[in-house]
Write a protein that holds these residues in place. Structure first.
Motif, mmCIF file in Angstrom:
data_model
loop_
_atom_site.group_PDB
_atom_site.id
_atom_site.type_symbol
_atom_site.label_atom_id
_atom_site.label_comp_id
_atom_site.label_asym_id
_atom_site.label_seq_id
_atom_site.Cartn_x
_atom_site.Cartn_y
_atom_site.Cartn_z
ATOM 1 N N ALA A 290 2.955 -11.561 1.033
ATOM 2 C CA ALA A 290 3.360 -10.976 -0.191
ATOM 3 C C ALA A 290 2.293 -10.193 -0.531
ATOM 4 O O ALA A 290 2.500 -9.076 -1.128
ATOM 5 N N LEU A 291 1.241 -10.252 -0.222
ATOM 6 C CA LEU A 291 -0.095 -9.415 -0.606
ATOM 7 C C LEU A 291 -0.002 -8.279 0.110
ATOM 8 O O LEU A 291 -0.041 -6.986 -0.443
ATOM 9 N N VAL A 292 0.439 -8.345 1.405
ATOM 10 C CA VAL A 292 0.291 -7.236 2.232
ATOM 11 C C VAL A 292 1.524 -6.384 1.625
ATOM 12 O O VAL A 292 1.321 -5.126 1.668
ATOM 13 N N VAL A 293 2.508 -7.026 1.547
ATOM 14 C CA VAL A 293 3.783 -6.131 1.165
ATOM 15 C C VAL A 293 3.364 -5.472 -0.132
ATOM 16 O O VAL A 293 3.939 -4.199 -0.373
ATOM 17 N N GLY A 294 2.744 -6.018 -1.314
ATOM 18 C CA GLY A 294 2.679 -5.604 -2.306
ATOM 19 C C GLY A 294 1.486 -4.498 -2.224
ATOM 20 O O GLY A 294 1.799 -3.242 -2.920
ATOM 21 N N GLY A 295 0.509 -4.746 -1.471
ATOM 22 C CA GLY A 295 -0.295 -3.455 -1.193
ATOM 23 C C GLY A 295 0.259 -2.197 -0.607
ATOM 24 O O GLY A 295 -0.041 -1.342 -1.055
ATOM 25 N N GLY B 174 2.159 -0.673 -3.297
ATOM 26 C CA GLY B 174 1.325 0.020 -4.261
ATOM 27 C C GLY B 174 0.932 1.404 -3.538
ATOM 28 O O GLY B 174 0.752 2.421 -4.326
ATOM 29 N N MET B 175 0.466 1.430 -2.278
ATOM 30 C CA MET B 175 0.187 2.653 -1.545
ATOM 31 C C MET B 175 1.114 3.737 -1.680
ATOM 32 O O MET B 175 0.969 4.870 -2.019
ATOM 33 N N TRP B 176 2.368 3.170 -1.528
ATOM 34 C CA TRP B 176 3.345 4.049 -1.430
ATOM 35 C C TRP B 176 3.930 4.516 -2.716
ATOM 36 O O TRP B 176 3.949 5.908 -3.073
#
Length: 520
Positions: free
Chosen positions: A13-18, A21-23
Motif C-alpha cells: 500500500a505504501l509503494v502504491v501510495g508513493g 503521489g508522484m503521479w
C-alpha cells in the motif's frame, strides 16, 4: 503469518501510495507549468499592447511639442518682423529729419553768404568813411595847433601834468581818510578788547559775579573758622584757591574769587564744615575734596541735562563737562548756560524754517560759547578756544567753523555760521537778557531816534529790534538814491560818536517814491 501478510500489504500500500503521489505531483506540476505559460503569454501580449499605447502617446506628444515650437517660432518671427518694421520706420523718419535739417542748413549757409557779402560791402564803405574821418581829424589837429601855438605833444604833456597833480591831490585826501578810519577802528577795537578783559576777570557787577555769601548760625563761628593763629582760614584758602573775607558783617562770611567753580566748591565746603562743627585742617581737606566731587557731579549733570533738553546726542563727555561749567559763568549778567540753550533753540527754529539740518544747528548753538568755560585759563578769544576744543573732541567741521566765526574771528562761510551769529545776537539783545536798567534801555532807544531825525530830509525814524536797528524814512524830493547811502554812513558815524552800546546797530535808510493818478 497474518502479521507478515499484513506487513506485506502495508508495504504494498505504501509503494502504491508513493507512486500515486508522484503521479499526482507530476500532473500538478504540468498543470502549473501550463498555467505559467498561459500567464506569461498573456503578460507578453499585454506588454506589447502597452508598448504600442506608449509609443502612440509619445508620437502624439512629439507632434504637440513640434506644433508648440512651431507656433512659438512663428510668434517670435512676427514680433521680429514687427520690430524690424518699426526700426525701419524710425530710420526713415530720421532720414527725413536729416534731409530737412540739411536743407535748412543749406538755406542758412546761403543766407550767411548773402550777409557776409553785405557786411563786406559795408566794411568797404566804413573803411572809406574812416579814412575821411582821419583826414578831417588831422586837418582839425593842424588847425588847433596853429590857433593854440602848441604842438599835440606839448598839449599832451600839459594835460598829463594837470591830471597827475589832481591824482596826487585826490590820493593824499584818500590816504588821510584811510588813516582817520584806521585810527577810529583801532580805538574802537582797543575799547572792545579792554571791555572783554574787564568782563572776563572783574565784570560790571563785581559784588554779584565774584562774591558769594555764606550765612553763619552765630558770630562765634567766625572765630572757629579762623582757628588758632589763623590756621583754619589758611587751610580753607589753600585747599580751595579763593579768598575768605571775615569782617564786621553780622552772621556772614564772604567768599571772594573770580573762578566761579572754585567759589562754588568753597561755598559748599564751608557750609558743610559749619553744619558739622568740626573745623580743623585735616577735616577741611576732606570736606573740600567731597565738595569738589559734588560740584563735578553737578557740572556733569547740568551738561547732560542741557544736551537732553536740546535733543543732541553723541557729544564727547569732556565737552559735556564744559557745558556744565557754563552754569557758573555769566556774561553781562546773563547766565552763559541759559544763553547757550536759548541760542540752540533759536538756531533750531531758524534752521527748520530754512530747511537745513536742525540737529546740527542746535548742536552748534549749544556749543558756541564752550570756550568761555576755560577762557580764564587759556589765551585767546573764547570763539577760537571753543572751536579748538570742538575740533579736538571730534565735532563736525561745519560746527567747528560756526563756533570760530560767531564773533567774526573767522569769516562766516556757511549758513550754519550765520545762523549761530544771528541767534547769539538775538539771545543777547532781547530786553532783559543782559543787565541793563529799564530807564537806560528806553533812553538808548530815544537817543537813537533823536540822532536819526536830526538830519535834513528825514521824515521819521524808528528804533526797532530792541535797539539793534534804526529804520529811517526820508523824503524822495530832498534825498536822492546816492545821497541816501551817504546819509546812512553819517547816521552810523554819529551813533558811534555819541553813544555806547554792546554789539552793532544797523542803520536802514528807506527812500520811497509813489506815483498816484486817478482814472476818470
Amino acid at each position: 503469518m497474518k502479521i507478515e501478510l499484513a506487513l506485506v500489504l502495508i508495504g504494498v500500500a505504501l509503494v502504491v501510495g508513493g507512486l500515486a503521489g508522484m503521479w499526482l505531483r507530476r500532473k500538478l506540476g504540468e498543470s502549473r507549468i501550463a498555467d505559467a505559460e498561459r500567464t506569461s503569454a498573456q503578460i507578453v501580449e499585454e506588454s506589447k499592447k502597452e508598448a504600442d499605447t506608449i509609443r502612440k502617446e509619445a508620437v502624439i506628444q512629439a507632434k504637440d511639442v513640434v506644433l508648440e515650437a512651431k507656433s512659438e517660432w512663428e510668434k517670435e518671427s512676427r514680433e521680429m518682423r514687427r520690430e524690424l518694421q518699426g526700426q525701419e520706420k524710425r530710420i526713415l523718419q530720421k532720414e527725413e529729419n536729416l534731409e530737412r535739417k540739411l536743407s535748412q542748413v543749406e538755406a542758412r549757409e546761403e543766407e550767411f553768404g548773402k550777409r557776409e557779402k553785405h557786411l563786406g560791402q559795408r566794411e568797404e564803405r566804413l573803411g572809406g568813411l574812416q579814412a575821411d574821418a582821419e583826414k578831417l581829424v588831422a586837418e582839425q589837429r593842424e588847425r588847433l595847433e596853429n590857433l593854440s601855438g602848441m604842438s599835440s605833444e606839448e598839449a599832451k604833456s600839459r594835460l598829463m601834468e594837470s591830471m597827475e597833480s589832481e591824482a596826487r591831490h585826490d590820493g593824499a585826501k584818500r590816504i588821510k581818510q584811510i588813516e582817520d578810519e584806521a585810527k577810529e577802528t583801532a580805538d574802537k577795537k582797543a575799547k572792545e578788547i579792554l571791555a572783554l578783559a574787564i568782563q572776563r576777570y572783574a565784570g560790571d557787577f563785581v559784588a554779584e559775579k565774584a562774591v558769594s555769601v555764606v550765612p553763619l548760625p552765630s558770630d562765634e563761628m567766625k572765630g572757629r573758622i579762623i582757628g588758632r593763629e589763623g590756621r583754619n582760614i589758611r587751610a580753607i584758602e589753600a585747599a580751595t584757591g579763593i579768598d575768605l573775607i571775615i569782617d564786621d558783617t553780622p552772621e556772614a562770611v564772604i567768599i571772594s574769587g573770580f573762578n566761579p567753580v572754585r567759589r562754588e566748591v568753597a561755598r559748599l565746603g564751608l557750609e558743610r564744615l559749619i553744619a558739622d562743627g568740626r573745623i580743623h585742617p585735616a577735616r577741611i581737606e576732606e570736606v573740600v575734596k567731597k565738595a569738589e566731587q559734588e560740584v563735578d557731579e553737578a557740572i556733569r549733570d547740568a551738561g547732560e541735562q542741557a544736551t537732553f533738553d536740546v535733543g543732541v546726542h553723541g557729544i564727547h563727555p569732556e565737552i559735556i563737562k564744559l557745558i556744565g561749567r557754563l552754569r557758573y559763568r555769566t556774561s553781562y549778567g546773563q547766565n552763559v548756560l541759559q544763553h547757550s540753550l536759548e541760542v540752540a533753540f533759536l538756531c533750531g527754529i531758524m534752521a527748520s524754517e530754512l530747511g537745513i539740518n536742525v540737529k546740527q544747528a542746535k548742536r552748534a548753538g549749544l556749543l558756541h560759547d564752550i570756550g568761555k568755560a576755560v577762557d580764564h585759563e587759556v589765551e585767546g578769544s573764547h570763539a577760537v578756544i571753543g572751536a579748538d576744543l570742538a575740533r579736538k573732541y571730534g565735532e563736525a567741521p561745519k560746527v567747528v567753523h560756526a563756533l570760530a566765526a560767531h564773533h567774526e574771528d573767522e569769516k562766516p562761510e556757511t549758513i550754519l555760521a550765520v545762523l549761530v551769529q544771528a541767534a547769539d545776537a538775538l539771545s543777547g539783545a532781547r530786553p532783559g537778557a543782559r543787565r541793563e536798567m529799564l530807564e537806560t534801555y528806553v533812553k538808548r532807544l530815544g537817543d537813537l531816534e533823536r540822532i536819526g531825525t536830526s538830519f535834513n530830509g528825514v521824515t521819521s525814524c524808528f528804533a526797532i529790534q530792541a535797539g539793534r536797528e534804526i529804520r529811517v524814512m526820508v523824503s524822495s524830493e530832498s534825498i536822492s538814491d546816492a545821497q541816501s547811502h551817504v546819509l546812512a554812513k553819517d547816521i552810523a558815524r554819529k551813533v558811534e560818536d555819541e553813544m555806547t552800546y554792546p554789539g552793532q546797530i544797523k542803520v536802514n535808510v528807506i527812500r520811497e517814491t509813489r506815483a498816484v493818478e486817478y482814472a476818470k
